[in-house]
Design an enzyme around this catalytic site. Structure first.
Site, PDB file in Angstrom:
ATOM      1  N   ARG A  95      68.471  58.128  27.944  1.00  0.00           N
ATOM      2  CA  ARG A  95      69.256  59.075  27.137  1.00  0.00           C
ATOM      3  C   ARG A  95      68.415  60.346  26.988  1.00  0.00           C
ATOM      4  NH1 ARG A  95      71.975  56.769  21.818  1.00  0.00           N
ATOM      5  NH2 ARG A  95      73.262  58.627  22.118  1.00  0.00           N
ATOM      6  N   ASP A 245      67.434  63.797  15.949  1.00  0.00           N
ATOM      7  CA  ASP A 245      67.066  63.249  17.266  1.00  0.00           C
ATOM      8  C   ASP A 245      65.974  64.065  17.933  1.00  0.00           C
ATOM      9  OD1 ASP A 245      69.975  62.271  16.744  1.00  0.00           O
ATOM     10  OD2 ASP A 245      69.049  60.911  18.204  1.00  0.00           O
ATOM     11  N   LYS A 256      73.370  63.985  15.389  1.00  0.00           N
ATOM     12  CA  LYS A 256      74.712  63.546  15.782  1.00  0.00           C
ATOM     13  C   LYS A 256      75.751  64.648  15.639  1.00  0.00           C
ATOM     14  CE  LYS A 256      75.584  60.513  17.266  1.00  0.00           C
ATOM     15  NZ  LYS A 256      75.660  60.482  18.757  1.00  0.00           N
TER      16      LYS A 256
HETATM   17  O1  MRU Z   1      73.909  58.458  19.371  1.00  0.00           O
HETATM   18  P1  MRU Z   1      73.046  57.800  18.334  1.00  0.00           P
HETATM   19  O2  MRU Z   1      73.756  56.782  17.501  1.00  0.00           O
HETATM   20  O3  MRU Z   1      71.766  57.267  18.941  1.00  0.00           O
HETATM   21  O4  MRU Z   1      72.644  58.998  17.370  1.00  0.00           O
HETATM   22  C1  MRU Z   1      71.896  58.729  16.229  1.00  0.00           C
HETATM   23  C2  MRU Z   1      71.694  59.889  15.362  1.00  0.00           C
HETATM   24  O5  MRU Z   1      72.122  60.997  15.650  1.00  0.00           O
HETATM   25  C3  MRU Z   1      70.826  59.690  14.166  1.00  0.00           C
HETATM   26  O6  MRU Z   1      71.256  60.478  13.106  1.00  0.00           O
HETATM   27  C4  MRU Z   1      69.395  60.086  14.539  1.00  0.00           C
HETATM   28  O7  MRU Z   1      68.970  59.404  15.678  1.00  0.00           O
HETATM   29  C5  MRU Z   1      68.451  59.818  13.457  1.00  0.00           C
HETATM   30  S1  MRU Z   1      68.179  58.096  13.320  1.00  0.00           S
HETATM   31  C6  MRU Z   1      66.948  57.718  12.263  1.00  0.00           C
END
Ligand code: MRU
Length: 356
Positions: A95, A245, A256
């Protein structure tokens, strides 16, 4: 309540709590090889930036074991490291947005390359890599607890908080980032109202965050993503707190999809917007958020839910997984090193350097 630990290493096997099946089923997925770990990350059976990093570390350890176990000692050290590097590149490509994935693989590769003595054989490197993956997992929980302690001061007693997506134990080794801050405030005796968005299209909020709050015994109210503006304008939201992220050196924050919308709405309504993330999510190599690669996921996630169509067949859909919130909308970034305030170009640099 026993701690939620979505990633566990037991008897030589990586065990993941399959997050695509929650909340209706709590299924443990046994991952036997590094390529299976890559698939689990791609399919979001494990997700959330720190959790992806921990899984990636175990994936590197498994790749080393696979290289060594076919014919123990057969590969010379250089060939072993070269093949391990190739596996590391595959793991990194699972990813693109969460930098914790690249951070964890780089840390593991450093251990394999220079973290063991030059006389160490492949079997010793393999053992050392497993120890490092375990350390990354354990450190992640400790970091989250520290973040919780720093961040809980920002939660208003008697007020309210809104969170987005899932930044809880499920997104980490344990305890969570944004949810860890909320949990720390709650366990400190503060009482406040919690709202969480459902987080279309993968429903991390509805499925995962609501499940976690229930397990924690923290009352929460689920709202559709588009209700946030109305709730803020009505005065129902005291602060917003999300995970991240990847955070660029200037504080621009990828999280997100929908986070940017919440941050702009928060500013418009005079509400503080906080980000909680470990320093491993800060990418000082990037000057600003325009340089962050945003994952585009399959349009099927928008037009279907678990195989059931929610849009007419053949309709065009777009599915960016993340967005970037410019630093000017972020009131503070909570890391394990403390609460960083603007200008982030200085405060984040200080935070990162204090722990690395
Ligand atoms: O696509 P995802 O579910 O991996 O995205 C997760 C998020 O955007 C979280 O808010 C982010 O990783 C912070 S997690 C501690």
């Amino acid at each position: 309540m026993s701690e939620i630990r979505p990633i566990q290493w037991a008897n030589g096997t990586l065990r993941l709590l399959d997050q695509t099946r929650l909340p209706s089923e709590e299924i443990i997925l046994e991952v036997h090889g590094y390529l299976e770990a890559v698939d689990a990350i791609k399919e979001m059976r494990v997700r959330g930036a720190p959790a992806i990093g921990v899984t990636a570390a175990y994936a590197v350890a498994m790749a080393a074991r696979e290289l060594d176990s076919a014919d123990p000692g057969a590969l010379d050290r250089d060939t072993f490291l070269q093949r391990l590097g190739e596996a590391g590149a595959e793991i990194k490509a699972a990813r693109p947005t969460a930098v914790n994935l690249m951070w964890a693989v780089d840390r593991m590769m450093t251990v394999a390359g220079s973290g063991v003595g030059s006389g160490a054989g492949t079997s010793m490197i393999k053992d050392r890599l497993l120890e490092e993956a375990v350390s990354i997992e354990q450190e992640d929980e400790a970091i989250n607890r520290r973040m919780g302690n720093h961040g809980k001061e920002l939660i208003p007693d008697g007020g309210s908080v809104l969170t987005h997506c899932n930044a809880g134990a499920l997104a980490t080794a344990a305890f969570g980032t944004a949810l860890g801050v909320i949990r720390a405030g709650w366990e400190d005796g503060k009482r406040f109202k919690v709202f969480n968005t459902e987080t279309r299209p993968f429903l991390q909020g509805a499925r995962l965050t609501s499940w976690e709050f229930k397990k924690l015994g923290i009352p929460s109210t689920l709202v559709v993503d588009s209700a946030a503006g109305m709730l803020m304008r009505r005065g129902d939201i005291g602060c917003v707190i999300t995970g991240a992220d990847r955070i660029a050196a200037n504080g621009d924050t990828a999280n997100k999809i929908g986070t940017y919308t919440l941050a702009v709405l928060a500013k418009e309504n005079g509400i503080p917007f906080y980000v909680a993330a470990p320093t491993s999510t800060v990418d000082l190599n990037l000057n600003n958020g325009d340089e962050i690669e945003i994952e585009e996921r399959s349009p099927d996630e928008v037009t279907e839910f678990r195989g059931v169509p929610v849009a007419p067949e053949g309709i065009e859909a777009l599915n960016p997984g993340f967005d970037v919130t410019p630093a000017k909308y972020v009131s503070a970034i909570i890391t394990e090193a403390g609460v960083a305030r603007p200008p982030f170009i200085e405060s984040l640099d200080l935070a990162v350097r204090s722990v690395r």
